[in-house]
Design a protein around this motif. Structure first.
Motif, PDB file in Angstrom:
ATOM      1  N   PRO A  34       0.823  -1.218   0.000  1.00 37.31           N
ATOM      2  CA  PRO A  34       0.000   0.000   0.000  1.00 37.31           C
ATOM      3  C   PRO A  34       0.852   1.261   0.000  1.00 37.31           C
ATOM      4  O   PRO A  34       2.027   1.245   0.382  1.00 37.31           O
ATOM      5  CB  PRO A  34      -0.759  -0.113   1.331  1.00 37.31           C
ATOM      6  CG  PRO A  34       0.199  -0.831   2.229  1.00 37.31           C
ATOM      7  CD  PRO A  34       1.029  -1.742   1.350  1.00 37.31           C
ATOM      8  N   TRP A  35       0.254   2.335  -0.424  1.00 37.63           N
ATOM      9  CA  TRP A  35       0.827   3.662  -0.296  1.00 37.63           C
ATOM     10  C   TRP A  35      -0.072   4.465   0.637  1.00 37.63           C
ATOM     11  O   TRP A  35      -1.289   4.473   0.477  1.00 37.63           O
ATOM     12  CB  TRP A  35       0.937   4.361  -1.646  1.00 37.63           C
ATOM     13  CG  TRP A  35       2.058   3.851  -2.489  1.00 37.63           C
ATOM     14  CD1 TRP A  35       2.024   2.836  -3.390  1.00 37.63           C
ATOM     15  CD2 TRP A  35       3.402   4.347  -2.502  1.00 37.63           C
ATOM     16  NE1 TRP A  35       3.252   2.657  -3.971  1.00 37.63           N
ATOM     17  CE2 TRP A  35       4.121   3.573  -3.445  1.00 37.63           C
ATOM     18  CE3 TRP A  35       4.068   5.377  -1.834  1.00 37.63           C
ATOM     19  CZ2 TRP A  35       5.477   3.786  -3.729  1.00 37.63           C
ATOM     20  CZ3 TRP A  35       5.407   5.597  -2.108  1.00 37.63           C
ATOM     21  CH2 TRP A  35       6.095   4.804  -3.043  1.00 37.63           C
ATOM     22  N   TYR A  36       0.552   5.179   1.573  1.00 37.90           N
ATOM     23  CA  TYR A  36      -0.175   6.016   2.505  1.00 37.90           C
ATOM     24  C   TYR A  36       0.230   7.476   2.322  1.00 37.90           C
ATOM     25  O   TYR A  36       1.373   7.785   1.998  1.00 37.90           O
ATOM     26  CB  TYR A  36       0.104   5.591   3.958  1.00 37.90           C
ATOM     27  CG  TYR A  36      -0.686   4.388   4.410  1.00 37.90           C
ATOM     28  CD1 TYR A  36      -0.266   3.095   4.114  1.00 37.90           C
ATOM     29  CD2 TYR A  36      -1.863   4.545   5.130  1.00 37.90           C
ATOM     30  CE1 TYR A  36      -0.999   1.996   4.529  1.00 37.90           C
ATOM     31  CE2 TYR A  36      -2.605   3.452   5.554  1.00 37.90           C
ATOM     32  CZ  TYR A  36      -2.161   2.184   5.243  1.00 37.90           C
ATOM     33  OH  TYR A  36      -2.895   1.090   5.658  1.00 37.90           O
ATOM     34  N   GLN A  37      -0.741   8.349   2.560  1.00 36.76           N
ATOM     35  CA  GLN A  37      -0.531   9.787   2.503  1.00 36.76           C
ATOM     36  C   GLN A  37      -0.719  10.334   3.915  1.00 36.76           C
ATOM     37  O   GLN A  37      -1.685   9.980   4.599  1.00 36.76           O
ATOM     38  CB  GLN A  37      -1.569  10.405   1.554  1.00 36.76           C
ATOM     39  CG  GLN A  37      -1.502  11.907   1.387  1.00 36.76           C
ATOM     40  CD  GLN A  37      -2.694  12.420   0.578  1.00 36.76           C
ATOM     41  OE1 GLN A  37      -3.856  12.175   0.935  1.00 36.76           O
ATOM     42  NE2 GLN A  37      -2.426  13.106  -0.521  1.00 36.76           N
ATOM     43  N   ALA A  86       2.222  16.648   0.784  1.00 38.03           N
ATOM     44  CA  ALA A  86       2.091  15.804   1.973  1.00 38.03           C
ATOM     45  C   ALA A  86       3.314  14.892   2.018  1.00 38.03           C
ATOM     46  O   ALA A  86       4.178  14.957   1.151  1.00 38.03           O
ATOM     47  CB  ALA A  86       0.815  14.962   1.901  1.00 38.03           C
ATOM     48  N   THR A  87       3.353  14.043   3.033  1.00 38.50           N
ATOM     49  CA  THR A  87       4.382  13.011   3.085  1.00 38.50           C
ATOM     50  C   THR A  87       3.761  11.690   2.662  1.00 38.50           C
ATOM     51  O   THR A  87       2.664  11.333   3.117  1.00 38.50           O
ATOM     52  CB  THR A  87       4.981  12.895   4.500  1.00 38.50           C
ATOM     53  OG1 THR A  87       5.565  14.149   4.870  1.00 38.50           O
ATOM     54  CG2 THR A  87       6.057  11.815   4.547  1.00 38.50           C
ATOM     55  N   TYR A  88       4.445  10.989   1.791  1.00 37.71           N
ATOM     56  CA  TYR A  88       3.946   9.724   1.260  1.00 37.71           C
ATOM     57  C   TYR A  88       4.836   8.581   1.742  1.00 37.71           C
ATOM     58  O   TYR A  88       6.067   8.687   1.718  1.00 37.71           O
ATOM     59  CB  TYR A  88       3.933   9.760  -0.273  1.00 37.71           C
ATOM     60  CG  TYR A  88       2.899  10.732  -0.790  1.00 37.71           C
ATOM     61  CD1 TYR A  88       3.182  12.099  -0.838  1.00 37.71           C
ATOM     62  CD2 TYR A  88       1.637  10.305  -1.191  1.00 37.71           C
ATOM     63  CE1 TYR A  88       2.221  13.010  -1.277  1.00 37.71           C
ATOM     64  CE2 TYR A  88       0.682  11.201  -1.635  1.00 37.71           C
ATOM     65  CZ  TYR A  88       0.990  12.548  -1.664  1.00 37.71           C
ATOM     66  OH  TYR A  88       0.038  13.452  -2.086  1.00 37.71           O
ATOM     67  N   PHE A  89       4.190   7.521   2.190  1.00 39.64           N
ATOM     68  CA  PHE A  89       4.906   6.344   2.665  1.00 39.64           C
ATOM     69  C   PHE A  89       4.494   5.128   1.842  1.00 39.64           C
ATOM     70  O   PHE A  89       3.304   4.867   1.661  1.00 39.64           O
ATOM     71  CB  PHE A  89       4.563   6.049   4.127  1.00 39.64           C
ATOM     72  CG  PHE A  89       5.046   7.087   5.099  1.00 39.64           C
ATOM     73  CD1 PHE A  89       4.221   8.093   5.537  1.00 39.64           C
ATOM     74  CD2 PHE A  89       6.355   7.024   5.583  1.00 39.64           C
ATOM     75  CE1 PHE A  89       4.674   9.046   6.436  1.00 39.64           C
ATOM     76  CE2 PHE A  89       6.812   7.976   6.487  1.00 39.64           C
ATOM     77  CZ  PHE A  89       5.969   8.989   6.910  1.00 39.64           C
ATOM     78  N   PHE A 101       6.954   0.019   6.884  1.00 41.48           N
ATOM     79  CA  PHE A 101       6.899   1.268   6.141  1.00 41.48           C
ATOM     80  C   PHE A 101       8.275   1.688   5.635  1.00 41.48           C
ATOM     81  O   PHE A 101       9.306   1.394   6.250  1.00 41.48           O
ATOM     82  CB  PHE A 101       6.367   2.396   7.037  1.00 41.48           C
ATOM     83  CG  PHE A 101       4.879   2.362   7.259  1.00 41.48           C
ATOM     84  CD1 PHE A 101       4.337   1.554   8.251  1.00 41.48           C
ATOM     85  CD2 PHE A 101       4.027   3.117   6.472  1.00 41.48           C
ATOM     86  CE1 PHE A 101       2.958   1.523   8.465  1.00 41.48           C
ATOM     87  CE2 PHE A 101       2.656   3.097   6.676  1.00 41.48           C
ATOM     88  CZ  PHE A 101       2.118   2.295   7.669  1.00 41.48           C
ATOM     89  N   GLY A 102       8.269   2.418   4.524  1.00 40.07           N
ATOM     90  CA  GLY A 102       9.461   3.121   4.088  1.00 40.07           C
ATOM     91  C   GLY A 102       9.663   4.366   4.940  1.00 40.07           C
ATOM     92  O   GLY A 102       8.866   4.663   5.834  1.00 40.07           O
ATOM     93  N   THR A 103      10.710   5.109   4.647  1.00 36.02           N
ATOM     94  CA  THR A 103      11.073   6.262   5.462  1.00 36.02           C
ATOM     95  C   THR A 103      10.322   7.537   5.086  1.00 36.02           C
ATOM     96  O   THR A 103      10.441   8.542   5.756  1.00 36.02           O
ATOM     97  CB  THR A 103      12.578   6.528   5.394  1.00 36.02           C
ATOM     98  OG1 THR A 103      12.965   6.560   4.022  1.00 36.02           O
ATOM     99  CG2 THR A 103      13.361   5.442   6.119  1.00 36.02           C
ATOM    100  N   GLY A 104       9.561   7.484   3.992  1.00 33.22           N
ATOM    101  CA  GLY A 104       8.727   8.620   3.634  1.00 33.22           C
ATOM    102  C   GLY A 104       9.352   9.548   2.600  1.00 33.22           C
ATOM    103  O   GLY A 104      10.572   9.672   2.494  1.00 33.22           O
ATOM    104  N   THR A 105       8.474  10.190   1.832  1.00 32.30           N
ATOM    105  CA  THR A 105       8.885  11.196   0.848  1.00 32.30           C
ATOM    106  C   THR A 105       8.021  12.431   1.065  1.00 32.30           C
ATOM    107  O   THR A 105       6.794  12.347   1.026  1.00 32.30           O
ATOM    108  CB  THR A 105       8.683  10.687  -0.590  1.00 32.30           C
ATOM    109  OG1 THR A 105       9.536   9.584  -0.828  1.00 32.30           O
ATOM    110  CG2 THR A 105       8.971  11.808  -1.596  1.00 32.30           C
ATOM    111  N   ARG A 106       8.706  13.545   1.292  1.00 32.60           N
ATOM    112  CA  ARG A 106       7.981  14.809   1.463  1.00 32.60           C
ATOM    113  C   ARG A 106       7.774  15.428   0.089  1.00 32.60           C
ATOM    114  O   ARG A 106       8.735  15.806  -0.586  1.00 32.60           O
ATOM    115  CB  ARG A 106       8.808  15.751   2.321  1.00 32.60           C
ATOM    116  CG  ARG A 106       8.325  15.909   3.720  1.00 32.60           C
ATOM    117  CD  ARG A 106       9.121  16.952   4.423  1.00 32.60           C
ATOM    118  NE  ARG A 106       8.407  17.452   5.561  1.00 32.60           N
ATOM    119  CZ  ARG A 106       8.915  18.306   6.418  1.00 32.60           C
ATOM    120  NH1 ARG A 106      10.120  18.757   6.246  1.00 32.60           N
ATOM    121  NH2 ARG A 106       8.218  18.703   7.433  1.00 32.60           N
TER     122      ARG A 106
END
Lengths: 111, 114
Positions: A34-37, A86-89, A101-106
């Motif tokens: 999944p991708w989360y916002q 937003a930040t996407y994981f 989870f990954g570390t996130g992308t702003r």
């Protein structure tokens, strides 16, 4: 041990452009991606998800591309809007259970 | 309907103190998850429940952390002898059942240990 690697750490895209975020995983037992916002002060919200039996899934402006042999998957946001900032994981799990989870992308979409 | 709620939204405590963080899942959701999110990082799994029992507590960092869900609904995460390194946002999520895909997250509790 980081099982899901995400890049880039941050991304600036002009309004109307395409945002691309990449993830790679190590555990071949993972079967849900999944991708989360996440907006500041809020919990993550599911954006789109894919199972490994398909190579692509599209929902509106959001598309996941999945490459099982390379153990990689990516999120494409078409026609990016300032409201997408937003930040996407990315995340992965085996059997819909605990998510890694990954570390996130702003993401910043400039007007 | 109401989403996952967490209380308090913010908690400031002193090193060595005991804290309890509460999670109210979406009504009817049988699976409940706890994650911890440090600044600038993705959430990290702590524990999840199916009903009243902990199905997997492998993410709890040490025995100072404990979670309960006595009636299969509300859950409490308990942290004893807090340390500064425990400072993070503690997220709760619920899903309809353990094998259900979408986990719905609450807004989190921001814990600060001074």
């Amino acid at each position: 041990q980081q099982q899901v690697k995400q890049s880039p750490q941050s991304l600036i895209v002009q309004k109307g452009g395409i945002s691309i975020i990449n993830c790679a995983y190590e555990n071949t037992a993972f079967d849900y991606f999944p991708w989360y916002q996440q907006f500041p002060g809020k919990g993550p919200a599911l954006l789109i998800a894919i199972r490994p039996d398909v190579s692509e899934k599209k929902e509106g402006r959001f598309t996941i591309s999945f490459n099982k042999s390379a153990k990689q998957f990516s999120l494409h946001i078409m026609d990016s809007q300032p409201g997408d900032s937003a930040t996407y994981f990315c995340a992965a799990s085996k059997g819909f259970q605990k998510l890694v989870f990954g570390t996130g992308t702003r993401l910043l979409v400039s007007p | 309907g109401a989403g996952v709620s967490q209380t308090p939204s913010n908690k400031v405590t002193e090193k060595g103190k005991y804290v309890e963080l509460r999670c109210d899942p979406i009504s009817g959701h049988t699976a409940l998850y706890w994650y911890r999110q440090s600044l600038g990082q993705g959430p990290e799994f702590l524990i999840y429940f199916q009903g009243t029992g902990a199905a997997d507590d492998s993410g709890l960092p040490n025995d100072r952390f404990f979670a309960v869900r006595p009636e299969g609904s509300v859950s409490t995460l308990k942290i004893q002898r807090t340390e500064r390194g425990d400072s993070a946002v503690y997220l709760c999520a619920s899903s309809l059942q353990l094998a259900s895909d979408e986990q719905f997250f609450g807004p989190g509790t921001r814990l600060t240990v001074l």
